[in-house]
Design a protein around this motif. Structure first.
Motif, PDB file in Angstrom:
ATOM      1  N   PRO A  73      49.116  25.271  49.982  1.00  0.00           N
ATOM      2  CA  PRO A  73      50.166  25.827  49.938  1.00  0.00           C
ATOM      3  C   PRO A  73      51.343  25.796  51.175  1.00  0.00           C
ATOM      4  O   PRO A  73      52.169  25.533  51.520  1.00  0.00           O
ATOM      5  CB  PRO A  73      49.704  27.145  50.351  1.00  0.00           C
ATOM      6  CG  PRO A  73      48.294  27.517  49.959  1.00  0.00           C
ATOM      7  CD  PRO A  73      47.985  26.178  50.025  1.00  0.00           C
ATOM      8  N   GLU A 124      50.379  20.335  40.417  1.00  0.00           N
ATOM      9  CA  GLU A 124      50.819  22.000  40.367  1.00  0.00           C
ATOM     10  C   GLU A 124      49.348  21.984  41.406  1.00  0.00           C
ATOM     11  O   GLU A 124      49.651  23.053  42.009  1.00  0.00           O
ATOM     12  CB  GLU A 124      50.591  22.420  39.380  1.00  0.00           C
ATOM     13  CG  GLU A 124      51.416  23.892  39.670  1.00  0.00           C
ATOM     14  CD  GLU A 124      51.216  24.876  38.530  1.00  0.00           C
ATOM     15  OE1 GLU A 124      52.820  24.827  38.149  1.00  0.00           O
ATOM     16  OE2 GLU A 124      50.818  25.008  37.575  1.00  0.00           O
ATOM     17  N   LYS A 132      49.076  24.418  45.124  1.00  0.00           N
ATOM     18  CA  LYS A 132      48.419  25.763  45.028  1.00  0.00           C
ATOM     19  C   LYS A 132      46.869  25.438  45.841  1.00  0.00           C
ATOM     20  O   LYS A 132      46.636  26.976  46.287  1.00  0.00           O
ATOM     21  CB  LYS A 132      48.068  26.070  43.242  1.00  0.00           C
ATOM     22  CG  LYS A 132      49.484  26.217  42.093  1.00  0.00           C
ATOM     23  CD  LYS A 132      48.429  27.073  41.196  1.00  0.00           C
ATOM     24  CE  LYS A 132      49.784  27.309  40.858  1.00  0.00           C
ATOM     25  NZ  LYS A 132      48.921  28.051  38.746  1.00  0.00           N
ATOM     26  N   LYS A 133      46.696  24.225  46.097  1.00  0.00           N
ATOM     27  CA  LYS A 133      45.244  24.547  47.216  1.00  0.00           C
ATOM     28  C   LYS A 133      45.668  24.265  48.611  1.00  0.00           C
ATOM     29  O   LYS A 133      44.613  24.825  49.056  1.00  0.00           O
ATOM     30  CB  LYS A 133      44.296  23.311  46.263  1.00  0.00           C
ATOM     31  CG  LYS A 133      42.912  23.774  46.909  1.00  0.00           C
ATOM     32  CD  LYS A 133      42.676  22.205  46.126  1.00  0.00           C
ATOM     33  CE  LYS A 133      40.675  22.145  47.346  1.00  0.00           C
ATOM     34  NZ  LYS A 133      40.309  20.807  46.751  1.00  0.00           N
TER      35      LYS A 133
END
Length: 624
Positions: A423, A416, A420-421
Motif C-alpha cells: 500500500p 490490483e 494491496k500487498k
C-alpha cells in the motif's frame, strides 16, 4: 548514402538483396568436392575454415550489437545520449556485406596466391610480423587515408555515408561504400600478404588478426565506455597504442579530430587529438545506470521473439514481428537463449525512450506466452512482476505500466494484487485499460449501428460494450454466459441495446478478443471489420475482411530513440498499454490505474492527443 555518391558506392550484389550469399556458392561447392574427393592426399584446412570463420565474425558482431544495445538502454557508462532512429537502422542493415566481401577475397587468395593454401595451424614468427606491420605501416597509412577521406571531395562522395551515424553502434564501424572497403582491405592485406609471401603464415595468425580488427572496430563504436583506468595506470604508454570507445566517439561528434585507426599515437604526433578526449573518458566511466521516470513491463512471446527485441537482431526488431522461415536454422541459439533466460531468471532492460523530460524504459520478464497459461507458473511469474514493481519503486520511477499478459485477471487481477500487498508504493501502477477503451471507442466507424462482441470478456471488453450501449449502438453476443455477465454488469443501464444473436451475417463490425475461434471468423460476412480489444491480435484467416491492429496509437516525433517495432505493430506505433504509462507520467497523475476500475476515458484520450499521440486509420477507411 553519401551526399554526392561516387563511383563504386553500391555493393555488386545489392540487387540480389537477401540472396547475396549465392556469390559464395561456387567456392562452397569446391570445398565440399575437395572433402569428398577420395584421391586427395590431404585436405586444405585453410580453405575449409573460411565459411566457419565468416560465421564466427557474424556471431562476434552480433554479440557486440546486443551488448551495446543492452548497456546503452541501461545507461551505464553511456557516451552519447542522443537516440537512434529507423533511418540509421535501415542504413546499417547490410552490415554483413563486408564479411561476404572478405570471404570471397579469401577464397580467391587461397586459390590463386602461391603459399595461401595448405597453411599450418600455428607459427609464432608470422604472428609477430603481423603485429609489427599493423602497428607500423597499417596504422600510419590508415591515419592519412582517413584524413584524405575527410577532404570535402572524398567526404561528400564516400565517407559522409559512415558519418551519417552520429550515435554509433558496433555495426556502424563497417558501414562504408564499396570503394572504401576496397581501400581498407588493401590496407589490412599488407600484413596478411607479407606473411603469406614470406612463408610464415598460419591459420591462427590470419584468424587472430581479422578478429582483432573486428573487435577493435566494434569496441570503438559501441557507445559505452568500459576500459578501466587501471588498464592505463599499469602501463601508461598504452594510451598511445590503444584507443577507447569514447576516444573514437569524439570523431563522430566532432568530425575533425581523433582520426587514428586503433592506436592514437598518430593523433598525438600530428596534433589532431581532441582536447576533450580524457574528460569524456573519465565522465563516461563515472556515469551511473539511468533511473527511468516510467517503466513499461512486458514479456517474451515465443522463444524466437528474443531475436525481434531491440537487443536481438536490429533488422528484425525494426519490422513488425512475424515468423520467418530461416529462424529454424537458429534453433541451437534459440535453445541456448531459453536456457539463459531460465537460469538468469530476472527482468532485463530492453530499450529506452525519451519524450519531453520523461525518461522511459521497457523491461521484459523472461517468460513466454505459453508459460503465462500454465497454472504452475503463476506464482513464479507473479514474483517476477512484483520484484520489477519494487525495483522500479526503489529506482524512483513514478509510473510502471503492465503490458501483454502481465496484467491478466487470472494472474494478478489486473495488477490490483501488488497495490494491496504494498500500500505504500510510490510508483503508480497503470494497466492501460482506460486508454484501450478510449481508443476502441474512437476506432468504431461513424454510423455503426450494431457491433458483434466475440472472444474472452475482459474489463476492457465490458467497458467498451457498456459505453457503446450508452451511445445507442447495439451490442450482440452469441453465448448465454457472456450475455448474463454483461447484463449483470450493466444492470438497467444497457438501454435495451444488449442482445443475444446466433446470426453473424448482419454484423459488419466485430470487437474480438482472445479465444476467438477460427470457425467464428469463417462465418463472418464479407467485408467485416475485426477490431481486437485484446493484447494479442487474432489470426488473419479472411482475405476478404479487414483486420485492425490491437489497441494502439501513432507516436509523436518528439518521442526519441525509436528504432524498433513493438511486437507486431508498425513503425512508430505503440500499444495503448505502453502509451498509458507515458501519458500518466507526463501528466503527473498521482493515482493507480489498475484493478477492476476504469478511469475517466475522455480525460486520458484528451491527454494523449495533447501530447501528440494520434489515432490510427481504420483499414476500411484507408482503402476507401
Amino acid at each position: 548514402m553519401a551526399s554526392k555518391p561516387g563511383i563504386l558506392t553500391d555493393w555488386p550484389w545489392k540487387p540480389l538483396g537477401s540472396f547475396k550469399y549465392i556469390f559464395l556458392a561456387p567456392w562452397i561447392a569446391e570445398s565440399v568436392y575437395s572433402i569428398m574427393d577420395k584421391e586427395a592426399k590431404e585436405w586444405d584446412y585453410t580453405n575449409l575454415v573460411i565459411i566457419p570463420f565468416m560465421l564466427w565474425r557474424i556471431l562476434h558482431s552480433q554479440i557486440w550489437i546486443s551488448l551495446s544495445r543492452y548497456r546503452t538502454a541501461k545507461g551505464t557508462n553511456r557516451i552519447v545520449d542522443k537516440g537512434i532512429e529507423f533511418d540509421q537502422v535501415d542504413r546499417e542493415r547490410n552490415w554483413d556485406d563486408q564479411i561476404l566481401f572478405n570471404g570471397i577475397l579469401f577464397y580467391l587468395s587461397n586459390k590463386y596466391i602461391p603459399g595461401a593454401s595448405y597453411l599450418p595451424l600455428w607459427r609464432l614468427d608470422g604472428v609477430i610480423i603481423v603485429m609489427l606491420l599493423h602497428a607500423g605501416p597499417v596504422e600510419f597509412l590508415y591515419y592519412w587515408l582517413h584524413r584524405a577521406l575527410h577532404h570535402h571531395y572524398l567526404y561528400s562522395r564516400y565517407h559522409s555515408h559512415h558519418h551519417s551515424s552520429i550515435v554509433t553502434e558496433p555495426i556502424t564501424s563497417v558501414i562504408h561504400p564499396f570503394a572504401e572497403h576496397i581501400s581498407y582491405f588493401l590496407l589490412f592485406a599488407i600484413p596478411m600478404l607479407t606473411i603469406i609471401v614470406t612463408g610464415t603464415a598460419s591459420i591462427v595468425a590470419l584468424a587472430i588478426y581479422i578478429t582483432y580488427i573486428d573487435f577493435m572496430n566494434n569496441m570503438g563504436h559501441c557507445n559505452f565506455e568500459f576500459i578501466p583506468n587501471w588498464f592505463f595506470s599499469i602501463f601508461p604508454p598504452l594510451k598511445y597504442l590503444m584507443y577507447t570507445p569514447s576516444f573514437h566517439s569524439l570523431h563522430h561528434t566532432q568530425f575533425r579530430t581523433n582520426y587514428s585507426l586503433f592506436m592514437p599515437i598518430y593523433d598525438y604526433i600530428y596534433g589532431t587529438m581532441d582536447k576533450t578526449s580524457d574528460i569524456l573518458y573519465e565522465n563516461s566511466l563515472k556515469r551511473k545506470e539511468e533511473s527511468p521516470n516510467v517503466v513499461h513491463l512486458t514479456h517474451l512471446i515465443t522463444p524466437e521473439s528474443i531475436y525481434h527485441l531491440r537487443i536481438g537482431f536490429a533488422s528484425l526488431a525494426s519490422k513488425p514481428y512475424s515468423s520467418v522461415w530461416f529462424m529454424w536454422l537458429l534453433w541451437p541459439v534459440t535453445l541456448w537463449s531459453m536456457m539463459l533466460t531460465w537460469i538468469y531468471g530476472r527482468t532485463f532492460v530492453v530499450e529506452r525512450n525519451r519524450v519531453d523530460k520523461i525518461k522511459s524504459q521497457t523491461w521484459a520478464i523472461p517468460k513466454y506466452r505459453l508459460q503465462y497459461r500454465l497454472k504452475w507458473q503463476k506464482e513464479s511469474i507473479n514474483n517476477l512482476i512484483e520484484e520489477a514493481v519494487l525495483e522500479a519503486d526503489e529506482k524512483g520511477a513514478s509510473v510502471l505500466s503492465l503490458g501483454l499478459m502481465n496484467q491478466s485477471e487470472e494472474l494478478n487481477k489486473y495488477g490490483e494484487v501488488y497495490v494491496k500487498k504494498h500500500p505504500k508504493l510510490r510508483v503508480k501502477l497503470v494497466d492501460g485499460s482506460s486508454l484501450a477503451v478510449a481508443v476502441l471507442l474512437h476506432t468504431i466507424p461513424k454510423g455503426t449501428a450494431q457491433v458483434l462482441l466475440r472472444g474472452k470478456l475482459t474489463k476492457v471488453a465490458v467497458a467498451v460494450a457498456f459505453a457503446l450501449c450508452q451511445k445507442g449502438i447495439q451490442i450482440a453476443v452469441s453465448r448465454e454466459d457472456e450475455y448474463e455477465k454483461l447484463d449483470k454488469s450493466f444492470g438497467t443501464k444497457s438501454e435495451g441495446k444488449l442482445v443475444m444473436s446466433k446470426s453473424y451475417s448482419s454484423y459488419k463490425v466485430w470487437l474480438v478478443g482472445d479465444e476467438l475461434s477460427e470457425e467464428a471468423q469463417r462465418k463472418a460476412a464479407k467485408g467485416t471489420l475485426f477490431i481486437p480489444f485484446s493484447q494479442f491480435p487474432p489470426k488473419k484467416l479472411r482475405k476478404d475482411c479487414f483486420y485492425h491492429t490491437t489497441p494502439a496509437m501513432q507516436t509523436p516525433m518528439a518521442l526519441e530513440n525509436v528504432d524498433s517495432c513493438e511486437n507486431w505493430l508498425p513503425r512508430r506505433v505503440m500499444s495503448v498499454w505502453r502509451i498509458a504509462g507515458i501519458v500518466h507520467g507526463l501528466e503527473g497523475w498521482e493515482e493507480h490505474e489498475c484493478g477492476y476500475t476504469i478511469s475517466n476515458v475522455d480525460k486520458i484520450w484528451e491527454a494523449c492527443l495533447k501530447h501528440g499521440f494520434q489515432p490510427l486509420r481504420v483499414p476500411t477507411q484507408s482503402k476507401s
